[in-house]
Each structure stands twice: as structure tokens, then as C-alpha cells.
Design a protein around this motif. Sequence first.
Motif, PDB file in Angstrom:
ATOM      1  N   THR A   1      35.622   9.289 -97.499  1.00  0.00           N
ATOM      2  CA  THR A   1      35.557  11.174 -97.260  1.00  0.00           C
ATOM      3  C   THR A   1      36.725  11.289 -96.955  1.00  0.00           C
ATOM      4  O   THR A   1      37.965  10.756 -96.552  1.00  0.00           O
ATOM      5  N   ILE A   2      36.919  12.823 -97.311  1.00  0.00           N
ATOM      6  CA  ILE A   2      38.534  13.346 -97.683  1.00  0.00           C
ATOM      7  C   ILE A   2      38.183  14.128 -96.053  1.00  0.00           C
ATOM      8  O   ILE A   2      37.414  14.989 -96.764  1.00  0.00           O
ATOM      9  N   VAL A   3      39.095  13.680 -95.325  1.00  0.00           N
ATOM     10  CA  VAL A   3      39.487  14.991 -94.107  1.00  0.00           C
ATOM     11  C   VAL A   3      40.047  15.854 -94.083  1.00  0.00           C
ATOM     12  O   VAL A   3      41.524  15.567 -93.622  1.00  0.00           O
ATOM     13  N   THR A   4      40.370  17.191 -93.987  1.00  0.00           N
ATOM     14  CA  THR A   4      40.972  18.423 -94.258  1.00  0.00           C
ATOM     15  C   THR A   4      41.510  19.174 -92.698  1.00  0.00           C
ATOM     16  O   THR A   4      40.192  19.209 -92.548  1.00  0.00           O
ATOM     17  N   CYS A   5      42.104  18.895 -92.035  1.00  0.00           N
ATOM     18  CA  CYS A   5      42.366  19.293 -90.371  1.00  0.00           C
ATOM     19  C   CYS A   5      43.791  20.708 -90.658  1.00  0.00           C
ATOM     20  O   CYS A   5      44.271  20.419 -91.268  1.00  0.00           O
ATOM     21  N   LEU A   6      42.644  21.561 -90.220  1.00  0.00           N
ATOM     22  CA  LEU A   6      43.095  22.542 -89.801  1.00  0.00           C
ATOM     23  C   LEU A   6      43.157  23.161 -88.314  1.00  0.00           C
ATOM     24  O   LEU A   6      42.828  24.309 -88.189  1.00  0.00           O
ATOM     25  N   PRO A   7      44.486  22.892 -88.632  1.00  0.00           N
ATOM     26  CA  PRO A   7      44.525  23.198 -86.410  1.00  0.00           C
ATOM     27  C   PRO A   7      44.461  25.209 -86.373  1.00  0.00           C
ATOM     28  O   PRO A   7      45.146  25.839 -87.555  1.00  0.00           O
ATOM     29  N   GLY A   8      43.819  25.430 -85.181  1.00  0.00           N
ATOM     30  CA  GLY A   8      43.600  26.470 -84.801  1.00  0.00           C
ATOM     31  C   GLY A   8      42.546  27.420 -86.278  1.00  0.00           C
ATOM     32  O   GLY A   8      42.587  27.980 -85.809  1.00  0.00           O
ATOM     33  N   ALA A   9      42.176  26.765 -86.686  1.00  0.00           N
ATOM     34  CA  ALA A   9      41.396  27.211 -88.199  1.00  0.00           C
ATOM     35  C   ALA A   9      40.370  28.307 -87.222  1.00  0.00           C
ATOM     36  O   ALA A   9      39.520  27.529 -86.927  1.00  0.00           O
ATOM     37  N   ARG A  10      39.401  28.766 -87.716  1.00  0.00           N
ATOM     38  CA  ARG A  10      38.187  29.543 -87.571  1.00  0.00           C
ATOM     39  C   ARG A  10      37.542  29.991 -89.050  1.00  0.00           C
ATOM     40  O   ARG A  10      38.127  29.526 -89.852  1.00  0.00           O
ATOM     41  N   ALA A  11      36.648  30.082 -88.883  1.00  0.00           N
ATOM     42  CA  ALA A  11      35.372  30.487 -89.631  1.00  0.00           C
ATOM     43  C   ALA A  11      35.936  30.676 -91.195  1.00  0.00           C
ATOM     44  O   ALA A  11      35.601  30.348 -92.451  1.00  0.00           O
TER      45      ALA A  11
ATOM     46  N   ILE B   1      31.768  18.782 -94.682  1.00  0.00           N
ATOM     47  CA  ILE B   1      30.854  18.957 -93.756  1.00  0.00           C
ATOM     48  C   ILE B   1      31.871  19.544 -92.801  1.00  0.00           C
ATOM     49  O   ILE B   1      33.774  19.446 -93.371  1.00  0.00           O
ATOM     50  N   ILE B   2      31.638  21.013 -92.083  1.00  0.00           N
ATOM     51  CA  ILE B   2      32.630  21.345 -92.842  1.00  0.00           C
ATOM     52  C   ILE B   2      32.077  21.848 -90.224  1.00  0.00           C
ATOM     53  O   ILE B   2      30.581  21.749 -89.926  1.00  0.00           O
ATOM     54  N   HIS B   3      32.978  21.855 -89.456  1.00  0.00           N
ATOM     55  CA  HIS B   3      33.086  21.476 -88.169  1.00  0.00           C
ATOM     56  C   HIS B   3      34.106  23.081 -87.445  1.00  0.00           C
ATOM     57  O   HIS B   3      35.608  22.786 -87.580  1.00  0.00           O
ATOM     58  N   VAL B   4      33.452  23.940 -87.165  1.00  0.00           N
ATOM     59  CA  VAL B   4      34.081  24.611 -86.819  1.00  0.00           C
ATOM     60  C   VAL B   4      33.800  25.559 -85.815  1.00  0.00           C
ATOM     61  O   VAL B   4      32.354  25.656 -85.858  1.00  0.00           O
ATOM     62  N   GLY B   5      33.971  26.472 -84.975  1.00  0.00           N
ATOM     63  CA  GLY B   5      33.622  27.151 -84.341  1.00  0.00           C
ATOM     64  C   GLY B   5      33.969  27.213 -82.800  1.00  0.00           C
ATOM     65  O   GLY B   5      34.379  28.529 -81.758  1.00  0.00           O
ATOM     66  N   THR B   6      35.255  26.069 -82.378  1.00  0.00           N
ATOM     67  CA  THR B   6      36.085  26.209 -80.510  1.00  0.00           C
ATOM     68  C   THR B   6      36.472  27.329 -80.958  1.00  0.00           C
ATOM     69  O   THR B   6      36.733  28.273 -79.605  1.00  0.00           O
ATOM     70  N   ASN B   7      37.224  28.109 -81.641  1.00  0.00           N
ATOM     71  CA  ASN B   7      38.095  28.977 -82.090  1.00  0.00           C
ATOM     72  C   ASN B   7      37.618  30.060 -82.180  1.00  0.00           C
ATOM     73  O   ASN B   7      38.344  31.141 -81.784  1.00  0.00           O
ATOM     74  N   ASP B   8      36.127  30.335 -82.631  1.00  0.00           N
ATOM     75  CA  ASP B   8      36.004  31.784 -83.350  1.00  0.00           C
ATOM     76  C   ASP B   8      35.245  32.357 -81.587  1.00  0.00           C
ATOM     77  O   ASP B   8      35.053  33.202 -81.259  1.00  0.00           O
ATOM     78  N   VAL B   9      35.007  31.147 -80.961  1.00  0.00           N
ATOM     79  CA  VAL B   9      33.995  32.054 -79.845  1.00  0.00           C
ATOM     80  C   VAL B   9      34.933  32.769 -78.430  1.00  0.00           C
ATOM     81  O   VAL B   9      34.526  33.180 -77.517  1.00  0.00           O
ATOM     82  N   ARG B  10      36.038  31.984 -78.828  1.00  0.00           N
ATOM     83  CA  ARG B  10      37.670  33.049 -77.842  1.00  0.00           C
ATOM     84  C   ARG B  10      37.688  34.287 -77.968  1.00  0.00           C
ATOM     85  O   ARG B  10      38.321  34.916 -77.237  1.00  0.00           O
ATOM     86  N   LEU B  11      37.363  34.556 -79.390  1.00  0.00           N
ATOM     87  CA  LEU B  11      37.718  36.101 -79.475  1.00  0.00           C
ATOM     88  C   LEU B  11      35.735  36.428 -79.239  1.00  0.00           C
ATOM     89  O   LEU B  11      36.885  38.228 -78.967  1.00  0.00           O
ATOM     90  N   ARG B  12      35.251  36.212 -78.384  1.00  0.00           N
ATOM     91  CA  ARG B  12      34.359  37.036 -78.313  1.00  0.00           C
ATOM     92  C   ARG B  12      33.255  38.199 -78.515  1.00  0.00           C
ATOM     93  O   ARG B  12      32.813  38.886 -77.757  1.00  0.00           O
ATOM     94  N   GLN B  13      33.179  37.512 -79.599  1.00  0.00           N
ATOM     95  CA  GLN B  13      32.278  38.290 -80.817  1.00  0.00           C
ATOM     96  C   GLN B  13      30.888  37.910 -81.619  1.00  0.00           C
ATOM     97  O   GLN B  13      31.402  37.086 -82.743  1.00  0.00           O
ATOM     98  N   SER B  14      29.952  36.860 -80.979  1.00  0.00           N
ATOM     99  CA  SER B  14      28.562  36.150 -81.684  1.00  0.00           C
ATOM    100  C   SER B  14      28.352  36.270 -82.737  1.00  0.00           C
ATOM    101  O   SER B  14      28.442  35.440 -83.479  1.00  0.00           O
ATOM    102  N   GLU B  15      28.081  37.610 -83.319  1.00  0.00           N
ATOM    103  CA  GLU B  15      27.165  38.446 -84.029  1.00  0.00           C
ATOM    104  C   GLU B  15      28.799  38.199 -85.650  1.00  0.00           C
ATOM    105  O   GLU B  15      27.915  37.517 -86.225  1.00  0.00           O
ATOM    106  N   ILE B  16      29.779  38.421 -84.854  1.00  0.00           N
ATOM    107  CA  ILE B  16      30.449  38.543 -86.447  1.00  0.00           C
ATOM    108  C   ILE B  16      30.857  36.966 -86.435  1.00  0.00           C
ATOM    109  O   ILE B  16      31.008  36.553 -87.884  1.00  0.00           O
ATOM    110  N   THR B  17      30.916  35.713 -85.090  1.00  0.00           N
ATOM    111  CA  THR B  17      31.088  34.830 -85.075  1.00  0.00           C
ATOM    112  C   THR B  17      29.644  33.904 -86.266  1.00  0.00           C
ATOM    113  O   THR B  17      30.190  33.120 -87.496  1.00  0.00           O
ATOM    114  N   LYS B  18      28.797  34.155 -86.116  1.00  0.00           N
ATOM    115  CA  LYS B  18      27.864  34.029 -86.658  1.00  0.00           C
ATOM    116  C   LYS B  18      28.001  34.140 -88.057  1.00  0.00           C
ATOM    117  O   LYS B  18      27.413  33.787 -89.435  1.00  0.00           O
TER     118      LYS B  18
END
Length: 290
Positions: free
Chosen positions: A148-158, A179-196
Motif C-alpha cells: 500500500t502507498i501511504v500519502t500523509c498530508l499534515p493538517g489536511a482536511r477533506a 483508504i481515506i483517513h480524515v476528519g480530525t482537523n475538520d471538526v475544529r471548524l465547528r461546521q458539522s454539516e459542511i464537514t459531511k
Amino acid sequence: MSSSPLNVTCTSCNMYSIAFSVSTGFACDKCREIVRLMEKISELETRIQTLIEVNCKSARALDTTLDAISLENTEHCSVPAVVEPVQQGNWVTVRRCSREKKRHSSVPITTSNRFSPLSETPTENRVECALAIGDSITRNLKIETPATIVTCLPGARAPDIKANLKVLANANRKFSKIIIHVGTNDVRLRQSEITKINVKEVCELACTMSGTLIYSGPLPVRRSDEIVSRLSSLNGWLSKWCPQNNIEFIDNWKSFWGRPDLLKRDGIHPSWDGAALLSSNMAHSLRLQT
């Protein structure tokens, strides 16, 4: 008794001057200096003209000498490069031309690309190995089986993940699984619907690049209660939305909950043991989708 000074006029510039005696053809000091300088200039011009004539004669003599040398060398070069050797004991004396002209072959060299028939065949979009892409949580992931190729983008959002995938899509890159792993930085914006909405868009793009899409859920970070609550809400929504859209979901929340040793001191990024567990969860999901 001394004579008194008289006012006299210069015969050159007609300027008045004071003198004690009057002579015919009187010239002032200024005019005499000008005459002296003019004589000096005339002398210098004569010397310069003489030097020019000498240099011209020397240049003509040098040209004549060079022409003679060139003619002599041409005559020598017309002789074959090797003359009959003169035997002197065990030594052989060979005379060679001092300036031997190199003869370049006038035969054209034909070049061709032996791989050109292959370039004319249309290229197919080759499906590469799996791709795991995400924020800084994926920094120390090692998924060797399957490759598997792992691509890490520090501070990335969706949206950042989507932009990176779009670049790969424009290059016609295809992957067996994503495989997509993202969301930790998105919730800090406090915009749940936009994050979805952002998560849905990045998943839609990833589905066009692979037949199998896997979403890695967020980790239960040890931060403020608000962040933990928002991440828990996002994890609950993903656990329902992903299966409804034929997307495999990895519930990391259950694996990391109550295990502070799996996170670093910052309470966000996984420790070495946490990275190993996250890698194991992804590898297990990849093998199930084979």
C-alpha cells in the motif's frame, strides 16, 4: 632713475599689458604659452604618424612571413603521413606531418528508435496497488501486506484530500483500493454539516479512481470535551453513511477507546503502538476486500 611702466597691446589677442620697455611684435604671456603648446602638439602628431607608418610596415612584414610559413606547411602536409623508414640499428625513424588534417566521414549516420513500434500502441490505464491517504494521523503507518502507498498530508482536511486525489485523477492514476483517513482537523471548524458534505465529495471522487473505497474512522483524541464530542458524532454518522453507500468503514473508535497509551503526549497523534494498531486495522480491511 628707473623707467616707468607703459601700457602695451599684444599683437595676437589685442589685450593690454603692462611693460617697462616696448618692442616690435609684443606678445603677452598667454599667447606665448598657446604658441608653445601648439608647437608641442604638432611635434606629437609627427611622432604618432611615424609610429603608425612603422607599425604598418611591421604588420605587412608579419603577414608575409605567416603566408610563407603557411605555404611551407601546406607543401609538407601534401607528403604522405609515413615515409619509408630509415633503419638505424634497432630503431626506426618515422616522419609525420606536423599538422595533419582530420578527414571527417561524409557518410550520413542513420538513427532509429527500436522501441518506436511500442509507442504507437495505445497505453492502458494500469491499476496500481492500494492507496492510503490522510492527515498527520497516517504519518507512521506501515502496511506491507498487501502493498500500500501511504500519502500523509499534515493538517489536511477533506477538501485537501480531494484536491490531492484530483491531481492523481487528472494523471489517469487508478488504484486497486483506496483508504481515506480524515476528519480530525475538520471538526475544529465547528461546521458539522459542511464537514459531511466535504466527506461525501472526497468519497465520490475516490470511487471514480478505485472499485473499492475504505473510510478509516477518527481516533478518540484526548483533547477538549467539545472536540471529543464532535469526533464521536462524526464517527457515528460515518458508521451509518458508509455502508449505505457501499463504502467499507473501519471503526477505530472502539480499538482506541480507553487506551491512552496508543496516543502520544499531545493526545492527538498515535504512538508507535497506536500507529501499529491503525496499520493493522487497515491491512485487515484491505485483505477482507480482496
